[in-house]
Design an enzyme around this catalytic site. Structure first.
Site, PDB file in Angstrom:
ATOM      1  N   HIS A 108       0.869  -1.174   0.000  1.00 46.56           N
ATOM      2  CA  HIS A 108       0.000   0.000   0.000  1.00 46.56           C
ATOM      3  C   HIS A 108       0.909   1.229   0.000  1.00 46.56           C
ATOM      4  O   HIS A 108       2.017   1.193   0.539  1.00 46.56           O
ATOM      5  CB  HIS A 108      -0.842  -0.046   1.280  1.00 46.56           C
ATOM      6  CG  HIS A 108      -1.922   0.976   1.385  1.00 46.56           C
ATOM      7  ND1 HIS A 108      -1.659   2.292   1.669  1.00 46.56           N
ATOM      8  CD2 HIS A 108      -3.271   0.874   1.265  1.00 46.56           C
ATOM      9  CE1 HIS A 108      -2.810   2.956   1.724  1.00 46.56           C
ATOM     10  NE2 HIS A 108      -3.800   2.123   1.480  1.00 46.56           N
ATOM     11  N   ASP A 142       3.096  -4.063   8.027  1.00 50.24           N
ATOM     12  CA  ASP A 142       1.854  -3.305   7.906  1.00 50.24           C
ATOM     13  C   ASP A 142       0.715  -4.286   8.143  1.00 50.24           C
ATOM     14  O   ASP A 142       0.412  -5.112   7.280  1.00 50.24           O
ATOM     15  CB  ASP A 142       1.776  -2.681   6.504  1.00 50.24           C
ATOM     16  CG  ASP A 142       0.433  -2.039   6.215  1.00 50.24           C
ATOM     17  OD1 ASP A 142      -0.464  -2.079   7.091  1.00 50.24           O
ATOM     18  OD2 ASP A 142       0.276  -1.497   5.105  1.00 50.24           O
ATOM     19  N   GLN A 174      -4.524  -4.784   7.186  1.00 49.33           N
ATOM     20  CA  GLN A 174      -5.504  -5.717   6.619  1.00 49.33           C
ATOM     21  C   GLN A 174      -5.465  -7.067   7.329  1.00 49.33           C
ATOM     22  O   GLN A 174      -6.170  -7.993   6.913  1.00 49.33           O
ATOM     23  CB  GLN A 174      -5.233  -5.926   5.125  1.00 49.33           C
ATOM     24  CG  GLN A 174      -5.361  -4.676   4.296  1.00 49.33           C
ATOM     25  CD  GLN A 174      -6.786  -4.166   4.182  1.00 49.33           C
ATOM     26  OE1 GLN A 174      -7.748  -4.901   4.435  1.00 49.33           O
ATOM     27  NE2 GLN A 174      -6.938  -2.900   3.814  1.00 49.33           N
ATOM     28  N   LYS A 213     -10.416  -0.165  10.347  1.00 51.03           N
ATOM     29  CA  LYS A 213     -10.666  -1.365   9.544  1.00 51.03           C
ATOM     30  C   LYS A 213     -11.027  -2.553  10.429  1.00 51.03           C
ATOM     31  O   LYS A 213     -11.418  -3.602   9.925  1.00 51.03           O
ATOM     32  CB  LYS A 213      -9.434  -1.711   8.702  1.00 51.03           C
ATOM     33  CG  LYS A 213      -9.099  -0.690   7.623  1.00 51.03           C
ATOM     34  CD  LYS A 213      -7.920  -1.156   6.792  1.00 51.03           C
ATOM     35  CE  LYS A 213      -7.208  -0.050   6.059  1.00 51.03           C
ATOM     36  NZ  LYS A 213      -7.975   0.537   4.968  1.00 51.03           N
ATOM     37  N   CYS A 246      -4.864   2.434  -3.670  1.00 52.62           N
ATOM     38  CA  CYS A 246      -3.598   2.891  -3.081  1.00 52.62           C
ATOM     39  C   CYS A 246      -2.467   1.897  -3.311  1.00 52.62           C
ATOM     40  O   CYS A 246      -1.560   1.762  -2.481  1.00 52.62           O
ATOM     41  CB  CYS A 246      -3.727   3.200  -1.590  1.00 52.62           C
ATOM     42  SG  CYS A 246      -4.862   4.546  -1.268  1.00 52.62           S
TER      43      CYS A 246
END
Lengths: 429, 136
Positions: A142, A219, A222, A245, A386
């Site tokens: 991302h 990261d 998600q 999220k 993104c």
């Protein structure tokens, strides 16, 4: 109701005993936004990779903060100020438990994963990256885990290297192995791809990186809402994620980092709260994590994040993962049955894909797909999500993307399939 | 139910007018909407102060491609001044559909690209630009 109103956290999520299967249809009652019609149709929300919807317990917790004990934290010598501080720090402990972090002082509240990664890039990065130093990223990042590192190496005259992906969206670890000969200072990559859904082998990559002397940033934006995350088992150094999220309020997020790293890092933003003593020409820093939380924080949002973490823990992250795996299996079968010319991208191995389905219909732009689906109350994302370099790598201008959460059901996928049939009917004439 | 995808819009999308490449374009410009991946290259053949020929290539959503198809039909034969003065609201009238704010950039890409191609023409024709091209 399938869950208790204010679920209690019960230790770790990663190694927890399997709970009952998740009853998404019943869970939907916890999400008031889903109880509405859009353009005359039931709202079918399939954009949880962009942001998830929020359950009543989270909305109520934020509301209760503002209605009952809104006050600044770490300051007031009065009852509601002390309650605000206790709930804010309690939320930190809840978030730490959720990812099985051994020490809640290793949790820094941020606005989102982007801010968490920027914190590391500015603070750790500026102190540790010098001329010629390499940082290894991947082609599937991302922009949030790409652009901060571009700025850093531009400033420091360092180098970025990228682990390529295979055509089905898996990291090519044999190339990563070669890149490690460059002795990178940092390896930064996504746990779960927001575009392809790929679930990366974090532990394996972290072990390889550590063996080459690099630190590891992941990261997790998600990942935390969709798969069990156990920080100790992953063996990484920095882990960044967003709250919004994972059923929590907008503007909530966190960075987890190992205590010794946080203690050695210079501050990021400066001002109140992050200091111990201030003199006119110098200051001393507060202890971690407050050293990195300058200014009045988003107290209500952090409290909401803590409640969301407990809500997910009560559902059981193994059950959440199993539910979303079933949804992906169903979608990969139902969508091509409805529209045989659909192209679906990313790994087809269900064990390697989270609840993200990127797709295209031939000669129909994803914006047109999304626009027509909206007529039927169906919300999907269209664009580059993104990840412009990833789309370039796959030679795609844009994709449409359906993504799932705990409240997603097979009925949502049926609605999407019917909507796509309509898209084709309109465009093919 | 919106009627963004009226038959004539879809018809222009499926079989766009003036889609192709000019061999002897006077000016050419590539425009894009990075957010959605729409991309249009607009080429103009200028003779006697008029847009004698116009062609575009590109890929994108139905709105951006139909808009380019309609706009190129419209400006063909216009004077350069009239083409440069063509307004956004005229193009929206030409499209004849309700464009939501989110899709306005799609609809306007063709006009922005046309304007840029005409601006390139001005720049290359100006004495300053000619002087700049001369060897020092």
């Amino acid at each position: 109701m399938t869950i208790v109103e204010q679920p209690k956290a019960s230790g770790t999520t990663g190694g927890a005993a399997p709970r009952g299967a998740l009853d998404a249809a019943a869970l939907r009652a916890d999400f008031p936004i889903l109880d509405q019609e859009v353009n005359g149709h039931r709202l079918v929300y399939l954009d949880s990779a962009s942001t998830s919807q929020k359950p009543n317990v989270v909305i109520d917790a934020v509301s209760a903060y503002y209605r009952e004990y809104n006050a600044n934290v770490h300051r007031g010598i009065y009852t509601i100020g002390e309650k605000a501080t206790a709930e804010y720090e309690g939320a930190r402990a809840r978030v730490a438990r959720f990812i099985n972090a051994p020490d809640s002082h290793e949790i820094v509240f941020t606005r989102n994963a982007t801010e968490a990664i920027n914190l590391v890039a500015y603070s750790w990065g500026r102190a540790n990256i010098d001329r010629g130093d390499a940082i290894v990223l991947t082609e599937m990042e991302h922009h949030a885990n790409l652009v901060p590192w571009q700025l850093l190496v531009q400033e420091k005259d360092g180098d970025l290297e990228f682990v390529p992906i295979s055509d089905d969206g898996l990291l090519r670890l044999e190339v990563f192995e070669v890149l490690l000969h460059l002795k990178p200072k940092l390896v930064a990559f996504t746990h779960v791809s927001n575009t392809l859904g790929t679930i990366n082998p974090v532990r394996q990559i972290a072990d390889m990186a550590h063996a080459a002397g690099a630190l590891v940033l992941v990261d997790g934006a998600q990942a935390v809402p969709h798969v069990p995350v156990d920080i100790e088992a992953l063996g990484v150094d920095f882990y960044a994620f967003s709250g919004h999220k994972m059923l929590a309020p907008m503007g909530s997020g966190a960075l987890w980092a190992r205590r010794e790293l946080l203690e050695a890092m210079p501050p990021f933003l400066a001002g109140g709260e992050m200091i111990r003593e201030v003199h006119l020409r110098r200051s001393d820093w507060n202890d971690i994590p407050w050293k990195f939380e300058a200014g009045t924080p988003a107290v209500g949002d952090a409290i909401g994040l803590g409640v969301a973490a407990d809500y997910l823990t009560a559902l059981g992250m193994d059950a959440v993962r199993a539910h979303e795996r079933e949804l992906v299996a169903y979608a990969l079968e139902a969508l091509p049955r409805a529209v045989p010319d659909i192209a679906v991208y990313g790994p087809m191995d269900l064990d390697l894909r989270g609840g993200v389905i990127p797709f295209n219909l031939p000669d129909i732009h994803p914006h047109d797909v999304a626009q027509i689906l909206d007529r039927y109350g169906i919300a999907v994302r269209a664009g580059h999500h993104c990840t412009m370099p990833l789309h370039e790598r796959l030679d795609l201008a844009a994709t449409a993307r359906a993504s799932f959460s705990v409240f997603s059901t097979n009925a949502d996928i049926d609605a999407l399939a019917a909507g796509l049939v309509e898209v084709e009917r309109i465009f093919r004439g | 139910m919106d009627d963004l995808y009226r038959d004539y819009i879809l018809e222009h999308y499926r079989r766009p007018h003036n889609f192709g490449v000019l061999d002897d374009a006077t000016t050419s410009h590539e425009g894009s909407n990075p957010l959605c991946g729409d991309r249009i290259t607009m080429q103009l053949g200028i003779r006697d102060g008029k847009v004698a020929e116009v062609a575009f290539t590109g890929r994108g959503c139905a709105i951006s491609q139909a808009s380019a198809s309609l706009l190129t039909d419209e400006v063909k034969g216009m004077s350069v001044e009239a083409a440069a003065a063509y307004r956004a609201d005229e193009l929206l009238d030409l499209l004849g559909i309700d464009i939501s704010p989110a899709r306005l950039k799609c609809a306007m890409l063709s006009l922005e690209t046309l304007d840029a191609a005409l601006a390139d023409l001005d720049a290359s024709a100006s004495p300053a630009a000619v002087a700049a091209e001369e060897p020092a």
